[in-house]
Design a protein around this motif. Sequence first.
Motif, PDB file in Angstrom:
ATOM      1  N   SER A  63       6.281 -33.608   2.752  1.00  0.00           N
ATOM      2  CA  SER A  63       7.068 -34.129   1.639  1.00  0.00           C
ATOM      3  C   SER A  63       7.952 -33.244   1.028  1.00  0.00           C
ATOM      4  O   SER A  63       8.538 -32.864  -0.644  1.00  0.00           O
ATOM      5  N   SER A  64       7.508 -31.668   0.637  1.00  0.00           N
ATOM      6  CA  SER A  64       7.954 -30.502   0.129  1.00  0.00           C
ATOM      7  C   SER A  64       9.034 -30.222   0.589  1.00  0.00           C
ATOM      8  O   SER A  64       9.873 -29.445  -0.262  1.00  0.00           O
ATOM      9  N   LYS A 111      11.680 -32.737  -0.510  1.00  0.00           N
ATOM     10  CA  LYS A 111      11.848 -32.293  -1.829  1.00  0.00           C
ATOM     11  C   LYS A 111      13.038 -31.441  -2.369  1.00  0.00           C
ATOM     12  O   LYS A 111      14.698 -32.147  -2.260  1.00  0.00           O
ATOM     13  N   CYS A 116      16.264 -32.740  -0.604  1.00  0.00           N
ATOM     14  CA  CYS A 116      17.169 -33.518  -2.022  1.00  0.00           C
ATOM     15  C   CYS A 116      17.794 -32.783  -2.407  1.00  0.00           C
ATOM     16  O   CYS A 116      18.744 -32.826  -2.804  1.00  0.00           O
ATOM     17  N   ILE A 132      14.188 -41.839  -2.708  1.00  0.00           N
ATOM     18  CA  ILE A 132      12.446 -41.359  -2.569  1.00  0.00           C
ATOM     19  C   ILE A 132      11.823 -42.060  -3.949  1.00  0.00           C
ATOM     20  O   ILE A 132      12.142 -42.751  -4.804  1.00  0.00           O
ATOM     21  N   GLN A 140       8.494 -37.556  -7.322  1.00  0.00           N
ATOM     22  CA  GLN A 140       9.794 -36.944  -6.714  1.00  0.00           C
ATOM     23  C   GLN A 140      11.153 -36.568  -7.687  1.00  0.00           C
ATOM     24  O   GLN A 140      11.592 -35.874  -8.071  1.00  0.00           O
ATOM     25  N   TRP A 199       9.738 -34.987 -10.877  1.00  0.00           N
ATOM     26  CA  TRP A 199      10.426 -33.626 -10.125  1.00  0.00           C
ATOM     27  C   TRP A 199      11.564 -33.379 -10.615  1.00  0.00           C
ATOM     28  O   TRP A 199      12.140 -31.916 -11.285  1.00  0.00           O
TER      29      TRP A 199
END
Length: 287
Positions: free
Chosen positions: A65-66, A69, A72, A106, A110, A113
């Motif tokens: 997931s990190s 992110k 993206c 997404i 996210q 964020w």
Amino acid sequence: MDPALLRERELFKKRALSTPAVERRPAASDSGSHKKKKPKLDKESSSGSKHTTESSNGNFNLKASSGYKFGCLAKIVNYMKTRHQNGDTHFLTLDEILDETKLLDISMKQKQWLMTEALVSNPKIEVRDGTYGFKPKYNLKDKKALLRLLDKHDQLGLGGVLLDDVEEGLPNAAKAIKALGDQIIYVTRPDKKKILFYNDKHCQFAVDDEFQKLWRSVPVDSIDEEKIEEYLKKQGISSMQETGPKKKLPVQKRKKQAGQRKRQFKTHNHHLAGVLEDYSDGLPGKK
């Protein structure tokens, strides 16, 4: 054969047939007990493997997931840079950016964020009234803006401008640079990066031979660049700033000490000074 013995034999057979007997089978019972224990072991091992699998999957999902992110974010910044270089300099909302970059899958976390942290703090993204645009080092609209920038650097003694920075901030940079022709001078650095300089044609004039002789007669071999720069500053003249890569100063190695000092240790047990003996130099002398 003795008839008495025959009668006893027959009586023994009758008693044996009339008495019931239970036969034990230890092999069968042992195999059954093993069969019952095996599922328990399998269950324990399966639960342990399931626990380790879940924990490993949790770590993997966290890392994935990190990484997703930041992947993206990199895709968005590269897309904004490309569209700016193609001449599309108008700002976009986050939904428009996600639509054009095909990142509609997404999560809301996210997306939040990106809105509150990633895009706002990114040095290559400019935020304006909830919309986003690319922020180059030099925001140049056309070839005239590039020529003014190079002329300004030349007048202030700032040196040239990196070709990478020009291509980043000037839409259709290759076409604009080609149109300027000999008004720009290319210089290639040792690290293969190209620098653009303004070609000031007013400085192209003939210098008298006598002045050239006077200029070349001044010895500067014993003067380093720092002293020359210091002299120019005292005369009110600013020198051109260096645009090349900075040289790393050599690290000075520490000199080894000629003789190593003998380590001194603190002595304790002073109250036993007359009882203890020192064996550091070998066996003590016989008393």
